[in-house]
Design a protein around this motif. Structure first.
Motif, PDB file in Angstrom:
ATOM      1  N   ILE A  31     -34.453  -2.285  41.325  1.00  0.00           N
ATOM      2  CA  ILE A  31     -33.489  -1.278  41.580  1.00  0.00           C
ATOM      3  C   ILE A  31     -32.374  -1.149  40.253  1.00  0.00           C
ATOM      4  CG2 ILE A  31     -30.671  -0.893  43.451  1.00  0.00           C
ATOM      5  CD1 ILE A  31     -31.554  -3.561  44.901  1.00  0.00           C
ATOM      6  N   ILE A  32     -33.286   0.596  41.108  1.00  0.00           N
ATOM      7  CA  ILE A  32     -31.973   1.139  39.419  1.00  0.00           C
ATOM      8  C   ILE A  32     -31.299   2.671  40.096  1.00  0.00           C
ATOM      9  CG2 ILE A  32     -33.009   2.955  38.021  1.00  0.00           C
ATOM     10  CD1 ILE A  32     -35.967   2.018  38.265  1.00  0.00           C
ATOM     11  N   VAL A  33     -30.100   2.439  39.449  1.00  0.00           N
ATOM     12  CA  VAL A  33     -29.223   3.206  39.958  1.00  0.00           C
ATOM     13  C   VAL A  33     -28.656   4.250  38.625  1.00  0.00           C
ATOM     14  CG1 VAL A  33     -26.330   3.330  40.581  1.00  0.00           C
ATOM     15  CG2 VAL A  33     -27.878   1.708  41.426  1.00  0.00           C
ATOM     16  N   ILE A  34     -29.116   5.557  39.387  1.00  0.00           N
ATOM     17  CA  ILE A  34     -28.732   6.344  38.350  1.00  0.00           C
ATOM     18  C   ILE A  34     -26.973   7.213  38.660  1.00  0.00           C
ATOM     19  CG2 ILE A  34     -29.242   9.053  36.952  1.00  0.00           C
ATOM     20  CD1 ILE A  34     -31.197   6.653  38.975  1.00  0.00           C
ATOM     21  N   SER A  35     -26.222   7.173  37.283  1.00  0.00           N
ATOM     22  CA  SER A  35     -24.624   6.659  37.502  1.00  0.00           C
ATOM     23  C   SER A  35     -24.684   8.552  36.803  1.00  0.00           C
ATOM     24  CB  SER A  35     -23.951   6.468  36.480  1.00  0.00           C
ATOM     25  OG  SER A  35     -22.104   6.880  36.546  1.00  0.00           O
ATOM     26  N   ASN A  36     -24.658   9.530  37.917  1.00  0.00           N
ATOM     27  CA  ASN A  36     -24.754  11.219  37.663  1.00  0.00           C
ATOM     28  C   ASN A  36     -23.272  11.376  37.423  1.00  0.00           C
ATOM     29  OD1 ASN A  36     -26.263  13.707  39.241  1.00  0.00           O
ATOM     30  ND2 ASN A  36     -26.602  13.081  37.513  1.00  0.00           N
ATOM     31  N   THR A  42     -18.648   3.361  39.125  1.00  0.00           N
ATOM     32  CA  THR A  42     -19.756   2.668  40.084  1.00  0.00           C
ATOM     33  C   THR A  42     -21.294   2.299  39.017  1.00  0.00           C
ATOM     34  OG1 THR A  42     -19.626   5.141  41.102  1.00  0.00           O
ATOM     35  CG2 THR A  42     -22.215   4.591  40.166  1.00  0.00           C
ATOM     36  N   SER A  43     -21.081   2.089  37.809  1.00  0.00           N
ATOM     37  CA  SER A  43     -22.177   1.641  36.828  1.00  0.00           C
ATOM     38  C   SER A  43     -21.704   0.075  36.847  1.00  0.00           C
ATOM     39  CB  SER A  43     -21.946   2.431  35.281  1.00  0.00           C
ATOM     40  OG  SER A  43     -22.348   3.471  35.510  1.00  0.00           O
ATOM     41  N   ASN A  44     -20.581  -0.154  36.448  1.00  0.00           N
ATOM     42  CA  ASN A  44     -20.417  -1.470  36.082  1.00  0.00           C
ATOM     43  C   ASN A  44     -20.695  -2.305  37.509  1.00  0.00           C
ATOM     44  OD1 ASN A  44     -19.465  -1.526  33.813  1.00  0.00           O
ATOM     45  ND2 ASN A  44     -17.136  -0.952  33.973  1.00  0.00           N
ATOM     46  N   VAL A  45     -19.971  -1.909  39.120  1.00  0.00           N
ATOM     47  CA  VAL A  45     -19.955  -2.372  40.873  1.00  0.00           C
ATOM     48  C   VAL A  45     -21.759  -2.372  40.373  1.00  0.00           C
ATOM     49  CG1 VAL A  45     -19.585  -1.694  42.574  1.00  0.00           C
ATOM     50  CG2 VAL A  45     -18.710  -1.611  41.155  1.00  0.00           C
ATOM     51  N   ALA A  46     -21.979  -1.243  40.267  1.00  0.00           N
ATOM     52  CA  ALA A  46     -23.639  -1.425  40.119  1.00  0.00           C
ATOM     53  C   ALA A  46     -24.628  -2.669  39.254  1.00  0.00           C
ATOM     54  CB  ALA A  46     -24.644  -0.280  40.312  1.00  0.00           C
ATOM     55  N   LYS A  47     -24.322  -2.386  37.669  1.00  0.00           N
ATOM     56  CA  LYS A  47     -25.205  -3.655  37.333  1.00  0.00           C
ATOM     57  C   LYS A  47     -24.224  -4.823  37.771  1.00  0.00           C
ATOM     58  CE  LYS A  47     -24.564  -5.026  32.414  1.00  0.00           C
ATOM     59  NZ  LYS A  47     -24.360  -4.446  30.999  1.00  0.00           N
ATOM     60  N   ASN A  48     -22.986  -4.892  37.421  1.00  0.00           N
ATOM     61  CA  ASN A  48     -22.648  -6.299  38.650  1.00  0.00           C
ATOM     62  C   ASN A  48     -23.345  -7.095  39.990  1.00  0.00           C
ATOM     63  OD1 ASN A  48     -20.991  -6.768  36.636  1.00  0.00           O
ATOM     64  ND2 ASN A  48     -18.708  -6.158  37.467  1.00  0.00           N
ATOM     65  N   ALA A  49     -23.985  -5.928  40.665  1.00  0.00           N
ATOM     66  CA  ALA A  49     -24.528  -6.204  41.727  1.00  0.00           C
ATOM     67  C   ALA A  49     -26.047  -6.523  41.727  1.00  0.00           C
ATOM     68  CB  ALA A  49     -24.277  -4.849  42.812  1.00  0.00           C
ATOM     69  N   GLY A  50     -26.602  -6.508  40.069  1.00  0.00           N
ATOM     70  CA  GLY A  50     -27.768  -6.831  40.386  1.00  0.00           C
ATOM     71  C   GLY A  50     -28.657  -5.526  39.888  1.00  0.00           C
ATOM     72  N   ALA A  51     -28.436  -4.238  38.994  1.00  0.00           N
ATOM     73  CA  ALA A  51     -28.997  -3.466  39.203  1.00  0.00           C
ATOM     74  C   ALA A  51     -29.457  -2.953  37.740  1.00  0.00           C
ATOM     75  CB  ALA A  51     -28.750  -1.509  40.234  1.00  0.00           C
ATOM     76  N   THR A  52     -30.449  -2.349  38.075  1.00  0.00           N
ATOM     77  CA  THR A  52     -30.332  -1.493  36.009  1.00  0.00           C
ATOM     78  C   THR A  52     -29.401  -0.211  36.298  1.00  0.00           C
ATOM     79  OG1 THR A  52     -32.866  -2.770  35.588  1.00  0.00           O
ATOM     80  CG2 THR A  52     -32.511  -0.909  35.065  1.00  0.00           C
ATOM     81  N   VAL A  53     -28.609   0.100  35.510  1.00  0.00           N
ATOM     82  CA  VAL A  53     -27.550   0.811  35.211  1.00  0.00           C
ATOM     83  C   VAL A  53     -28.806   2.382  34.256  1.00  0.00           C
ATOM     84  CG1 VAL A  53     -25.583   2.122  35.540  1.00  0.00           C
ATOM     85  CG2 VAL A  53     -26.074  -0.242  36.559  1.00  0.00           C
ATOM     86  N   LEU A  54     -29.192   3.376  34.777  1.00  0.00           N
ATOM     87  CA  LEU A  54     -28.593   4.012  33.466  1.00  0.00           C
ATOM     88  C   LEU A  54     -28.151   5.455  33.545  1.00  0.00           C
ATOM     89  CD1 LEU A  54     -32.639   5.055  34.775  1.00  0.00           C
ATOM     90  CD2 LEU A  54     -31.333   3.438  32.598  1.00  0.00           C
ATOM     91  N   ALA A  55     -27.663   6.536  32.680  1.00  0.00           N
ATOM     92  CA  ALA A  55     -26.399   7.766  33.022  1.00  0.00           C
ATOM     93  C   ALA A  55     -27.334   8.821  32.518  1.00  0.00           C
ATOM     94  CB  ALA A  55     -25.796   6.839  31.588  1.00  0.00           C
ATOM     95  N   GLU A  56     -26.968   9.456  33.293  1.00  0.00           N
ATOM     96  CA  GLU A  56     -27.515  10.750  33.491  1.00  0.00           C
ATOM     97  C   GLU A  56     -25.803  11.556  33.244  1.00  0.00           C
ATOM     98  OE1 GLU A  56     -28.476  14.108  32.517  1.00  0.00           O
ATOM     99  OE2 GLU A  56     -30.252  12.602  33.026  1.00  0.00           O
ATOM    100  N   LYS A  57     -25.572  12.552  32.556  1.00  0.00           N
ATOM    101  CA  LYS A  57     -24.713  13.266  32.388  1.00  0.00           C
ATOM    102  C   LYS A  57     -25.041  14.960  32.543  1.00  0.00           C
ATOM    103  CE  LYS A  57     -22.172  10.776  29.205  1.00  0.00           C
ATOM    104  NZ  LYS A  57     -20.758  10.436  29.336  1.00  0.00           N
ATOM    105  N   LYS A  58     -26.175  15.028  33.276  1.00  0.00           N
ATOM    106  CA  LYS A  58     -25.988  16.382  33.410  1.00  0.00           C
ATOM    107  C   LYS A  58     -26.176  16.011  35.698  1.00  0.00           C
ATOM    108  CE  LYS A  58     -29.133  18.020  29.758  1.00  0.00           C
ATOM    109  NZ  LYS A  58     -30.592  17.905  29.537  1.00  0.00           N
ATOM    110  N   MET A  59     -25.477  17.317  35.354  1.00  0.00           N
ATOM    111  CA  MET A  59     -24.562  16.995  36.778  1.00  0.00           C
ATOM    112  C   MET A  59     -26.046  17.738  37.900  1.00  0.00           C
ATOM    113  SD  MET A  59     -22.205  15.321  37.521  1.00  0.00           S
ATOM    114  CE  MET A  59     -22.127  15.351  39.595  1.00  0.00           C
ATOM    115  N   GLY A  60     -26.600  16.073  38.878  1.00  0.00           N
ATOM    116  CA  GLY A  60     -27.420  17.083  39.854  1.00  0.00           C
ATOM    117  C   GLY A  60     -28.524  16.025  40.605  1.00  0.00           C
TER     118      GLY A  60
END
Length: 229
Positions: A31-36, A42-60
């Protein structure tokens, strides 16, 4: 067994994202969550829930999805199927098996979860969303003989098909771009009825006048772009 990976774009979904992740079937490979550009947890909660978390600074929405695809392209073992799912818990992630079944069992390229009126919780889609979906699908039927009835975000697609589509939209047009390219390139597709409920929190698109107008303009522009392409 098919390798299935889920991409979830998320902007300030700290209250919903763990529920979404928990409801996804356990046979999903990743499960890949992209924190937009989220400003909450969001990022910490998703990571703690077991997801791979990526960061995308550009909104969209499209930027977030493209970030997920970039991540997949760099993996040694590629998925067979990619599922896209919203992070607001308006979909029912446990219905993922229904979406991927036509791909696995019937070799269909693309499956979209259709949020029919009888399966939608009251108030889960705004009047402008309902009209916008109807208009976009009507135009696709008129111009491309499409059988789509929805632009629903809950969708599954063969990874190899997704690569061929060469997705490019960065914002509101991601879903309709995918459907138009499926039509234009004669890939097989089917709709599966799915349930839909009121999201947790306020929509960042349909919840604002600006978001609604911009989304409408982008969707219609993609349709007419492909009409004359």
């Amino acid at each position: 067994m098919a390798i299935i990976k889920v991409i979830i774009p998320a902007y300030n979904e700290e209250k919903a994202i763990a529920k979404v992740i928990a409801a996804i079937p356990k046979d999903v490979s990743e499960i890949i969550v992209i924190s937009n550009n989220s400003t909450d947890n969001t990022s910490n909660v998703a990571k703690n829930a077991g997801a791979t978390v990526l960061a995308e600074k550009k909104m969209g929405y499209g930027y977030a999805c493209l970030k997920g695809l970039e991540y997949l392209s760099n993996q040694e073992i590629k998925p067979d199927i990619v599922v896209f799912l919203d992070g607001d818990f308006s979909d029912f992630p446990e219905e993922l098996a229904q979406l991927v079944a036509p791909i696995i069992d019937k070799n269909i390229d693309f499956v979209i979860g259709s949020r029919g009126a009888t399966l939608r919780e009251r108030g889960s889609m705004t009047p402008q969303q309902v009209f916008g979906n109807w208009l976009a699908c009507f135009l696709m039927k008129l111009l491309f003989s499409s059988k789509f009835t929805d632009l629903g975000p809950f969708r599954a697609i063969k990874y190899k098909t997704l690569l061929v589509l060469q997705m490019e939209d960065k914002t509101y047009g991601w879903t309709v771009e995918m459907q138009l390219k499926i039509l234009k390139q004669n890939f097989t597709y089917i709709e599966i009825p799915v349930r839909y409920k009121n999201r947790i929190g306020v929509s960042k698109v349909s919840g604002t006048i600006k978001g609604t107008v911009l989304a409408g303009i982008k969707i219609i522009s993609w349709i007419f772009k492909y009409t004359f392409k």
